[in-house]
Enzyme design. Structure first.
Site, mmCIF file in Angstrom:
data_model
loop_
_atom_site.group_PDB
_atom_site.id
_atom_site.type_symbol
_atom_site.label_atom_id
_atom_site.label_comp_id
_atom_site.label_asym_id
_atom_site.label_seq_id
_atom_site.Cartn_x
_atom_site.Cartn_y
_atom_site.Cartn_z
ATOM 1 N N CYS A 73 80.235 -87.581 2.033
ATOM 2 C CA CYS A 73 81.466 -87.114 2.257
ATOM 3 C C CYS A 73 81.896 -88.105 3.120
ATOM 4 O O CYS A 73 81.542 -88.466 4.456
ATOM 5 C CB CYS A 73 81.116 -85.821 3.071
ATOM 6 S SG CYS A 73 82.731 -85.444 3.712
ATOM 7 N N CYS A 79 83.634 -85.092 11.119
ATOM 8 C CA CYS A 79 83.442 -83.754 11.119
ATOM 9 C C CYS A 79 82.324 -83.111 11.999
ATOM 10 O O CYS A 79 81.256 -83.882 11.895
ATOM 11 C CB CYS A 79 83.222 -83.259 9.572
ATOM 12 S SG CYS A 79 82.759 -81.484 9.504
ATOM 13 N N CYS A 82 78.044 -81.542 9.100
ATOM 14 C CA CYS A 82 76.961 -82.148 8.897
ATOM 15 C C CYS A 82 76.596 -83.137 9.983
ATOM 16 O O CYS A 82 77.639 -84.162 10.145
ATOM 17 C CB CYS A 82 77.157 -82.886 7.594
ATOM 18 S SG CYS A 82 77.169 -81.921 6.125
ATOM 19 N N GLN A 288 72.518 -64.445 4.379
ATOM 20 C CA GLN A 288 72.042 -65.915 4.246
ATOM 21 C C GLN A 288 73.133 -66.992 3.787
ATOM 22 O O GLN A 288 73.407 -66.352 2.620
ATOM 23 C CB GLN A 288 70.675 -66.276 3.865
ATOM 24 C CG GLN A 288 69.722 -65.302 4.753
ATOM 25 C CD GLN A 288 69.121 -65.766 5.975
ATOM 26 O OE1 GLN A 288 69.609 -67.052 6.234
ATOM 27 N NE2 GLN A 288 68.349 -65.155 6.685
ATOM 28 N N TYR A 317 64.789 -57.092 13.458
ATOM 29 C CA TYR A 317 66.181 -57.753 13.616
ATOM 30 C C TYR A 317 66.376 -58.159 12.011
ATOM 31 O O TYR A 317 66.430 -59.313 11.286
ATOM 32 C CB TYR A 317 65.717 -59.467 13.775
ATOM 33 C CG TYR A 317 65.056 -59.356 15.266
ATOM 34 C CD1 TYR A 317 65.921 -59.443 16.508
ATOM 35 C CD2 TYR A 317 63.657 -59.462 15.602
ATOM 36 C CE1 TYR A 317 65.257 -59.575 17.658
ATOM 37 C CE2 TYR A 317 63.305 -59.579 17.056
ATOM 38 C CZ TYR A 317 64.228 -59.479 17.874
ATOM 39 O OH TYR A 317 63.512 -59.456 19.188
ATOM 40 N N GLU A 338 67.791 -53.152 13.613
ATOM 41 C CA GLU A 338 69.126 -54.109 13.771
ATOM 42 C C GLU A 338 69.873 -53.616 14.488
ATOM 43 O O GLU A 338 70.355 -52.330 14.794
ATOM 44 C CB GLU A 338 69.620 -54.676 12.344
ATOM 45 C CG GLU A 338 70.991 -55.108 12.586
ATOM 46 C CD GLU A 338 70.780 -56.416 12.695
ATOM 47 O OE1 GLU A 338 70.132 -57.286 12.753
ATOM 48 O OE2 GLU A 338 71.962 -56.630 13.768
ATOM 49 N N ASP A 387 62.588 -61.743 12.386
ATOM 50 C CA ASP A 387 63.479 -62.694 12.020
ATOM 51 C C ASP A 387 64.470 -62.666 13.240
ATOM 52 O O ASP A 387 65.731 -62.273 12.936
ATOM 53 C CB ASP A 387 64.053 -62.565 10.640
ATOM 54 C CG ASP A 387 64.889 -63.627 10.354
ATOM 55 O OD1 ASP A 387 65.077 -64.450 10.802
ATOM 56 O OD2 ASP A 387 65.596 -63.501 9.045
ATOM 57 N N CYS A 414 64.590 -69.227 13.246
ATOM 58 C CA CYS A 414 65.643 -70.457 13.031
ATOM 59 C C CYS A 414 65.541 -71.343 14.200
ATOM 60 O O CYS A 414 66.379 -72.142 14.126
ATOM 61 C CB CYS A 414 66.903 -69.889 12.820
ATOM 62 S SG CYS A 414 67.251 -68.593 14.136
HETATM 63 N N1 SAH Z 1 66.645 -60.809 8.444
HETATM 64 C C1 SAH Z 1 67.908 -60.888 8.358
HETATM 65 C C2 SAH Z 1 68.692 -61.364 9.617
HETATM 66 C C3 SAH Z 1 68.191 -62.218 10.319
HETATM 67 S S1 SAH Z 1 69.328 -62.981 11.701
HETATM 68 C C4 SAH Z 1 68.361 -61.750 6.990
HETATM 69 O O1 SAH Z 1 67.296 -62.461 6.727
HETATM 70 O O2 SAH Z 1 69.433 -61.758 6.498
HETATM 71 C C5 SAH Z 1 68.890 -62.196 13.172
HETATM 72 C C6 SAH Z 1 69.699 -60.613 13.222
HETATM 73 O O3 SAH Z 1 69.061 -60.173 14.690
HETATM 74 C C7 SAH Z 1 71.030 -60.520 13.482
HETATM 75 O O4 SAH Z 1 71.461 -59.859 12.443
HETATM 76 C C8 SAH Z 1 71.378 -59.905 14.786
HETATM 77 O O5 SAH Z 1 72.372 -59.068 14.821
HETATM 78 C C9 SAH Z 1 70.183 -59.304 14.999
HETATM 79 N N2 SAH Z 1 69.806 -58.973 16.636
HETATM 80 C C10 SAH Z 1 70.031 -59.820 17.735
HETATM 81 N N3 SAH Z 1 69.534 -59.231 18.804
HETATM 82 C C11 SAH Z 1 68.862 -58.289 18.286
HETATM 83 C C12 SAH Z 1 68.083 -57.100 19.154
HETATM 84 N N4 SAH Z 1 67.697 -57.307 20.353
HETATM 85 N N5 SAH Z 1 67.292 -56.297 18.384
HETATM 86 C C13 SAH Z 1 67.684 -55.898 16.929
HETATM 87 N N6 SAH Z 1 68.418 -56.907 16.324
HETATM 88 C C14 SAH Z 1 68.973 -58.115 16.990
#
Ligand code: SAH
Length: 458
Positions: A73, A79, A82, A288, A317, A338, A387, A414
């Site tokens: 790019c 930018c 990236c 995602q 999460y 969540e 997650d 992540c």
């Molecule tokens: N596992 C899912 C999303 C992961 S992202 C996927 O793969 O699509 C992390 C998520 O945690 C987000 O949706 C965010 O809103 C949530 N989150 C953040 N803090 C939290 C908490 N204390 N308890 C529960 N969920 C939470």
């Protein structure tokens, strides 16, 4: 040696920082340089100095590193998106693997972890992979409409309608929206004055279904978009155009989306699949962004969970329940937790749409819901999946997880630093790391996604 702002220096880049920036040293003083690669010799201008380190800007690459490549790019340097396009993809992958390994060793105290790490899962074609884009719209100095991306750390818009990590259909969408705006004298939003109409153009693409959504984020009402039918007719010429909507955001805020959605054409959502599981995705849904690699990641999570149909799984999460539903294909029952209520509404809807009656969801903080359910109802888990966002798991949650004593914990992360911190705590409480894999979800950025299997030691 004392350095001053604007001073020119020549230096060799000998390391790579947390955000993929190059690091060089002069007499032990570390300088951080965006767009520099290990092995480069550069001439740079000092832009900021602190006691033990400083920042500099590359003015000229005197001798390029063998790992330096020409970014695909032309806007890559300006930018803010990236940050690694000038580094060969092979080296990007090595960097990400090393980053996880280093965190696990240094922060997690897991010496020799490399033996348990699988080779990194990179992309065969690390371009045009994103399914979601949010392009800010503005005006340049000459008053022309522009759209693209923000420059690094500012809100200056870099004109860029052809982004090499977004789905290629975005370019024609952007050109059609700009054309409609010009013809109908529709203004772009100006952050400074809070005036002007169109703030962002958001797009989503279903990579399996090939359905496309366009959502204009506006500082006003739908009827302020004069002759909107012209835009709709023009966008409908694009194969797969499924949903056109507006999102109302009149706030003076950095938040891109407001809460209100109005449809213009079609429904306010598209569908896509990860593997065999179908998901409904609206403008506000979290989903995602790299669907190809998400499948790789979830398949790893599935493999590590090692389900045979009899297991109770907790997915903490869980977002819109993407992992929960993926695992529900093979588990006896899955419980998702969540914090965002709308995400749980999506999760429930998606569970029903896919015919999963073995997935249940809770709204709330994972660190509150799980301890409560454990203490009150004595809930049980064979496998716990987490997650969390970048800050990692809450200590109270980890504590309850340990008390529940699942056979396996699958940790999707992540941020390798918080992953390592949490693995250390779990390690001190009877859990051993069995396998780690790093999956490149965000090619050309320094973000690293990994998944880790822990098992209980008896
Ligand atoms: N596992 C899912 C999303 C992961 S992202 C996927 O793969 O699509 C992390 C998520 O945690 C987000 O949706 C965010 O809103 C949530 N989150 C953040 N803090 C939290 C908490 N204390 N308890 C529960 N969920 C939470």
């Amino acid at each position: 040696m004392e350095f001053k702002k604007n001073q020119m220096v020549e230096l060799y880049i000998d390391d790579i920082g947390n955000e993929g920036e190059g690091i060089g040293h002069i007499d032990g003083y570390a300088l951080f340089l965006k767009d520099a690669v290990i092995g480069d010799k550069v001439r740079a201008r000092i832009i900021k100095t602190k006691k033990n380190y400083g920042f500099a800007r590359v003015e000229e690459v005197l001798e390029p590193s063998k790992d330096r490549v020409e970014p695909k790019c032309p806007k890559a340097r300006a930018c803010g998106g990236c940050t690694l396009q000038h580094l060969s993809y092979k080296k990007q992958l090595e960097y990400k693997f090393q980053k996880v390994k280093n965190c696990l060793e240094r922060i997690g105290g897991l010496q020799g972890i490399e033996e348990k790490m699988e080779p990194i899962y990179g992309m065969d074609e690390p371009f045009y992979y994103r399914n979601k884009a949010q392009f800010p719209v503005g005006t340049d100095k000459e008053g022309n409409l522009v759209t693209g991306f923000y420059a690094g750390r500012t809100h200056h818009i870099i004109d860029c309608t052809h982004c090499v990590i977004q789905h290629p259909v975005n370019e024609s969408i952007l050109l059609k929206v700009l054309d409609y705006m010009k013809k109908n004298k529709i203004s772009a939003y100006d952050e400074k004055t809070n005036h002007g109409l169109v703030r962002h153009i958001m797009t989503r693409v279903g990579f399996v279904t090939e359905e496309i959504m366009v959502c204009l984020v506006i500082n006003g009402k739908k009827k302020d978009l004069r002759n909107l039918y012209q835009l709709v007719d023009s966008l409908k010429e694009i194969d797969g155009m499924t949903s056109i909507c507006v999102n109302i955001n009149k706030e003076k805020t950095n938040k891109i989306l407001g809460n209100k959605i109005e449809t213009v054409y079609g429904p306010a959502y598209i569908y896509d699949y990860i593997g065999d599981v179908k998901y409904q995705i609206g403008p506000l849904s979290f989903f995602q962004v790299n669907p190809k690699q998400t499948k790789v990641l979830y398949e790893k999570a599935m493999e590590y969970a090692n389900l045979h149909g009899q297991e109770t799984v907790w997915d903490l999460y869980c977002g819109i329940g993407t992992i929960s539903l993926f695992l529900a294909q093979k588990a006896k029952e899955v419980y998702g937790v969540e914090i965002v209520k709308e995400a749980i509404d999506d999760a429930k809807f998606n569970a029903q749409m896919n015919g999963f009656d073995n997935a249940k969801f809770f709204v709330g903080k994972a660190e509150e819901v799980l301890p409560r359910e454990y203490e009150k109802n004595g809930v049980y888990a064979d496998v716990i999946v987490v997650d969390p966002p970048r800050k990692g798991c809450d200590a109270k949650l980890l504590d309850t997880m340990v008390k529940m004593a699942p056979k396996r914990i699958v940790y999707v992360s992540c941020d390798p630093a918080t992953l390592a911190r949490d693995l250390k705590i779990l390690g001190e409480n009877g859990y051993q790391v069995e396998k780690v894999s790093v999956v490149d979800q965000f090619s050309h950025s320094s973000h690293v996604e990994s998944v880790c299997l822990l098992s209980k030691i008896y």
